[in-house]
Design an enzyme around this catalytic site. Structure first.
Site, short mmCIF file in Angstrom:
data_model
loop_
_atom_site.label_atom_id
_atom_site.label_comp_id
_atom_site.label_asym_id
_atom_site.label_seq_id
_atom_site.Cartn_x
_atom_site.Cartn_y
_atom_site.Cartn_z
N HIS A 91 -3.98 -1.38 -5.63
CA HIS A 91 -4.07 -0.15 -6.42
C HIS A 91 -5.17 -0.24 -7.47
O HIS A 91 -5.45 -1.30 -8.00
CB HIS A 91 -2.73 0.15 -7.08
CG HIS A 91 -1.69 0.63 -6.12
ND1 HIS A 91 -0.35 0.43 -6.29
CD2 HIS A 91 -1.82 1.30 -4.95
CE1 HIS A 91 0.31 0.96 -5.28
NE2 HIS A 91 -0.57 1.49 -4.45
N HIS A 121 -4.95 0.12 1.81
CA HIS A 121 -4.15 -1.10 1.81
C HIS A 121 -4.34 -1.87 3.12
O HIS A 121 -4.45 -3.11 3.12
CB HIS A 121 -2.66 -0.76 1.65
CG HIS A 121 -2.29 -0.27 0.28
ND1 HIS A 121 -2.82 -0.79 -0.88
CD2 HIS A 121 -1.42 0.70 -0.11
CE1 HIS A 121 -2.30 -0.17 -1.92
NE2 HIS A 121 -1.45 0.76 -1.48
N HIS A 177 -5.05 6.79 1.30
CA HIS A 177 -4.60 5.75 0.37
C HIS A 177 -4.05 4.55 1.13
O HIS A 177 -4.44 3.39 0.89
CB HIS A 177 -3.53 6.32 -0.55
CG HIS A 177 -2.91 5.32 -1.48
ND1 HIS A 177 -3.32 5.16 -2.79
CD2 HIS A 177 -1.92 4.41 -1.28
CE1 HIS A 177 -2.60 4.20 -3.35
NE2 HIS A 177 -1.75 3.73 -2.46
N GLU A 178 -3.15 4.80 2.06
CA GLU A 178 -2.49 3.70 2.76
C GLU A 178 -3.46 2.93 3.66
O GLU A 178 -3.32 1.71 3.82
CB GLU A 178 -1.30 4.22 3.57
CG GLU A 178 -0.22 4.91 2.75
CD GLU A 178 0.37 4.03 1.66
OE1 GLU A 178 0.37 2.78 1.82
OE2 GLU A 178 0.83 4.57 0.64
#
Length: 307
Positions: free
Chosen positions: A273, A267, A263-264
């Site tokens: 998101h 970014h 997930h990170e």
């Protein structure tokens, strides 16, 4: 989503899984579970049922929560003199409706049970705000990925990124980071990744931190915000040292480290998101859950960098 770490790390080996780190006071806290360490978001449960017009202790903390994740900005309203006041005003009602629509809940504007349930979930510290849907004109498929407002991305031609680890980064957590990078490389067919010769020279700097750690985005202890990363070309990714991390085996009180890393890294590459619950870029995740990349995530990367 490097800092100085004054904490120590431990790795508990049991039934072929790792849970780490726990606390600087390792011997005392190894076996404590999340019931002993309630989430920083637990206060929201006491406010369930609150609605516009009420004045209840703790409402100000709801405003801070929604401000942090991008749903409120009292600084732009000159009529608001005390944004942390424990009064449920129209601005808060509108913010809650916005939050509810983002997470596909009924937009009641009240702190009803489904809304509170979602708000107390452990999550990434990066704000949700300004999500847009994107429609593929050829297929008619709606994607729910979000790009940063200024479409932050790595410069054209910068397809190889190096990464480095902060001091005292647990050795047992480096393999899942490497696997997460390989999964993004295979899925995107655009980026490649390798470990930098020195952490200081890395494009992406990965470390553990706790509390206020110098980047303006503090951690809040076990539960709550687990990790955060910053948009390109910043390259910083921080995990909360106070959370319990699992590697190689799923347990109900620890977060799968590789899933959160996936997930990170999204970014770090430029994704915000997603509103698609199954996407890796969905903002929340519970303990004992694993996820992988979805077509929604890949569409987001292709929107930034091309097929």
């Amino acid at each position: 989503m490097a800092s100085k770490l004054s904490c120590s790390f431990s790795c508990i080996f049991f039934l072929f899984f790792f849970v780490l780190p726990v606390s600087s006071n390792l011997q005392q806290n190894k076996l404590l579970d999340n019931a002993t360490h309630p989430s920083p978001f637990e206060f929201l449960k006491k406010l369930q049922g609150c609605h516009k017009g009420e004045k209840v202790k703790g409402i100000g903390r709801v405003k801070l929560y929604l401000s942090h994740f991008g749903y409120l900005n009292y600084h732009t309203d000159p009529n608001v003199t005390n944004p942390e006041e424990d009064y449920f005003d129209e601005e808060l009602e509108a913010a809650i409706k916005s939050y509810q629509m983002y997470y596909n809940l009924n937009a009641t504007g009240t702190l009803d049970a489904p809304t509170v349930f979602m708000m107390v979930m452990p999550r990434c510290g990066f704000p949700d705000k300004e999500t847009h849907q994107h429609r593929d004109g050829s297929s008619g498929i709606v994607s729910h990925y979000r790009l940063f407002p200024i479409r932050s991305k790595w410069p054209k031609g910068k397809t190889h990124l190096t990464y480095g680890f902060g001091s005292r980064f647990p050795a047992s957590l480096k393999p899942p980071i490497r696997r997460a990078f390989r999964r993004w490389a295979r899925a995107t067919q655009y980026f490649t990744f390798s470990r930098a010769i020195t952490p200081q020279s890395a494009d992406l700097k990965i470390s553990f931190a706790r509390g206020a750690h110098g980047d303006g985005a503090l951690f809040d202890g076990r539960g709550g915000v687990m990790a955060h990363a910053f948009a390109p070309p910043d390259g910083r990714l921080h995990f909360d040292v106070d959370d319990r991390w699992a590697v190689g085996y799923l347990i109900p009180t620890a977060y799968d480290f590789e899933t959160v890393a996936l997930h990170e890294i999204g970014h770090l590459l430029g994704l915000g998101h997603s509103q698609f619950r199954n996407a890796i870029m969905w903002a929340t995740i519970g303990p004992g859950v694993t996820k992988g990349l979805t077509l929604d995530d890949i569409r987001g990367i292709r929107a930034l960098y091309g097929s």
